[in-house]
Design a protein around this motif. Structure first.
Motif, PDB file in Angstrom:
ATOM      1  N   VAL A   6      -4.840   6.129   0.765  1.00  0.00           N
ATOM      2  CA  VAL A   6      -4.199   4.818   0.612  1.00  0.00           C
ATOM      3  C   VAL A   6      -4.428   4.332  -0.815  1.00  0.00           C
ATOM      4  O   VAL A   6      -5.562   4.279  -1.274  1.00  0.00           O
ATOM      5  CB  VAL A   6      -4.790   3.776   1.598  1.00  0.00           C
ATOM      6  CG1 VAL A   6      -4.136   2.415   1.390  1.00  0.00           C
ATOM      7  CG2 VAL A   6      -4.634   4.224   3.044  1.00  0.00           C
ATOM      8  N   SER A  24      -3.868   1.066  -3.001  1.00  0.00           N
ATOM      9  CA  SER A  24      -3.505  -0.342  -2.882  1.00  0.00           C
ATOM     10  C   SER A  24      -2.984  -0.882  -4.207  1.00  0.00           C
ATOM     11  O   SER A  24      -3.482  -0.545  -5.270  1.00  0.00           O
ATOM     12  CB  SER A  24      -4.729  -1.137  -2.448  1.00  0.00           C
ATOM     13  OG  SER A  24      -4.436  -2.503  -2.553  1.00  0.00           O
ATOM     14  N   ASN A  82      -1.970   2.028   6.549  1.00  0.00           N
ATOM     15  CA  ASN A  82      -2.337   3.419   6.251  1.00  0.00           C
ATOM     16  C   ASN A  82      -1.241   4.310   6.821  1.00  0.00           C
ATOM     17  O   ASN A  82      -0.406   3.843   7.610  1.00  0.00           O
ATOM     18  CB  ASN A  82      -3.711   3.746   6.880  1.00  0.00           C
ATOM     19  CG  ASN A  82      -3.683   3.716   8.382  1.00  0.00           C
ATOM     20  OD1 ASN A  82      -3.367   4.704   9.034  1.00  0.00           O
ATOM     21  ND2 ASN A  82      -3.963   2.558   8.986  1.00  0.00           N
ATOM     22  N   GLU A 102       0.858  -1.189   0.000  1.00  0.00           N
ATOM     23  CA  GLU A 102       0.000   0.000   0.000  1.00  0.00           C
ATOM     24  C   GLU A 102       0.894   1.239   0.000  1.00  0.00           C
ATOM     25  O   GLU A 102       1.791   1.347   0.829  1.00  0.00           O
ATOM     26  CB  GLU A 102      -0.889   0.055   1.253  1.00  0.00           C
ATOM     27  CG  GLU A 102      -2.287  -0.481   1.029  1.00  0.00           C
ATOM     28  CD  GLU A 102      -2.429  -1.928   1.453  1.00  0.00           C
ATOM     29  OE1 GLU A 102      -1.627  -2.349   2.316  1.00  0.00           O
ATOM     30  OE2 GLU A 102      -3.306  -2.625   0.911  1.00  0.00           O
TER      31      GLU A 102
END
Ligand code: KG4
Ligand code: ZN
Length: 334
Positions: free
Chosen positions: A28, A30, A304, A12
């Protein structure tokens, strides 16, 4: 005071902005879709994606907090543990910004970030507490006595809980990451259908590799080398029975740790803390025993940068900071 947090330890790419200890933005991105086809994270691809995405993600975090880079007073970045190439991207960017802006920089342990994520939504949580850290890379129980004081009570001797989920999903022919997929299937299955082993029963250490092998052996009964997995394999029951074994173990050990240390608060952290059955059973057990349970929202369970920014900010407030000589490290105990 504004803190910019950066997280690039695995798959991430994340950046977040805090005003003091309040989250103004948390972005975030991914890479799951990129790694999915390989059944797990490919380190070199992860580094390249971080390199491509980090600056746009930082820009997005600043824009969504309605501030500019020159407003930032502190940079916090994950420097350990993780994939070395991936960590290097975040740490290099953080150092460059700190140097160019002439502001302090602080390296954060990813595991500490996960634990402190609970403080984002529960700022008055107070110490001490038991932290159950369950992610793709860690499974451990800590007696948290204060900021920076984490006494490890036990940890996994082989696979991490999330890793076990991912590997079991893979051997059942499911996609990566397996945790959320198995969690969903498990909800429709019978948790008592297959009596999978619970691993180490004594003490605080965990072991999930025996469980993984038991699932593999069970699946092998339904596997044909030409036709693949037979439709007779009750995949929902297997998922549910596997999940029951993992969750039973995690809940039992967390409760044992709380009662033996005389602590009445439990914090759950890491990607597996998003698991529906773990959340439900921990809440039920805690309320039976008059204990408090702190479950971060799903968004703060997975990787995060808000949790990294908060950890950095809290340490900085105590007068700590890192030198620009700090280098990323693939492993490091908390
Ligand atoms: O904390 P995280 O995002 O990354 C690491 O630091 O490892 O955790 C990712 C892990 C993966 O193994 C994923 O399968 C697992 O968390 N996970 C879950 C669930 N959501 C994510 N495991 C079980 N149930 C879930 N709902
Ligand atoms: Zn993590």
């Amino acid at each position: 005071m504004y803190t910019l947090g950066i997280e690039t330890s695995c798959d991430e790419t994340a950046a977040a902005v805090l005003r003091d200890d309040k989250v103004l933005s948390s972005i975030v991105s991914s890479q799951i879709d990129i790694h999915k086809k390989y059944g797990g994270v490919v380190p070199e691809l992860a580094s390249r994606e971080h390199l491509k995405n980090l600056i746009p993600i930082i820009r997005e975090a600043l824009a969504s907090a309605s501030i500019s880079l020159t407003d930032i007073n502190l940079i916090a970045v994950t420097y350990t543990p993780g994939l070395i190439g991936a960590l290097l991207v975040g740490v290099s960017a953080a150092k460059a910004i700190a140097y160019a802006q002439n502001i302090p920089f602080i390296g954060v342990h990813h595991g500490e970030g996960h634990i402190l994520a609970a403080h984002i939504e529960y700022p008055d949580i107070g110490y001490p507490y038991i932290a159950l850290l369950v992610s793709g890379g860690h499974t451990a129980l800590y007696h948290v006595k204060g900021l920076g004081s984490y006494q490890m009570l036990g940890q996994t001797r082989d696979d991490a809980a999330g890793e076990a989920y991912d590997k079991v999903a893979k051997l059942m022919g499911l996609e990566y990451p397996g945790g959320p997929i198995l969690d969903k299937l498990a909800q429709e299955g019978n948790p008592m259908a297959v009596p999978f082993p619970r691993g180490l029963r004594e003490g605080y250490d965990f072991s999930f590799s025996g469980l993984k092998t038991a699932v593999r052996n069970h699946v092998a009964l339904f596997m044909d080398k030409d036709k693949g997995i037979a439709p007779e394999l009750k995949i929902k029951d297997v998922a549910s029975s596997f999940q029951a074994a993992v969750v039973d173990t995690l809940v039992t050990k967390a409760m044992l740790a709380a009662s033996q240390t005389g602590v009445d608060k439990i914090v759950v952290a890491g990607g597996v803390a998003a698991n529906s059955s773990l959340r439900k059973q921990l809440s039920e057990e805690a309320s039976k025993r008059g204990m408090m349970i702190y479950l971060p929202g799903m968004f703060y369970c997975i990787d995060n940068a808000a949790m990294i920014a908060l950890a950095g900010y809290l340490h900085y407030k105590r007068g700590e900071r890192s030198s620009l000589d700090l280098n990323p490290r693939p492993t490091m105990p908390l």
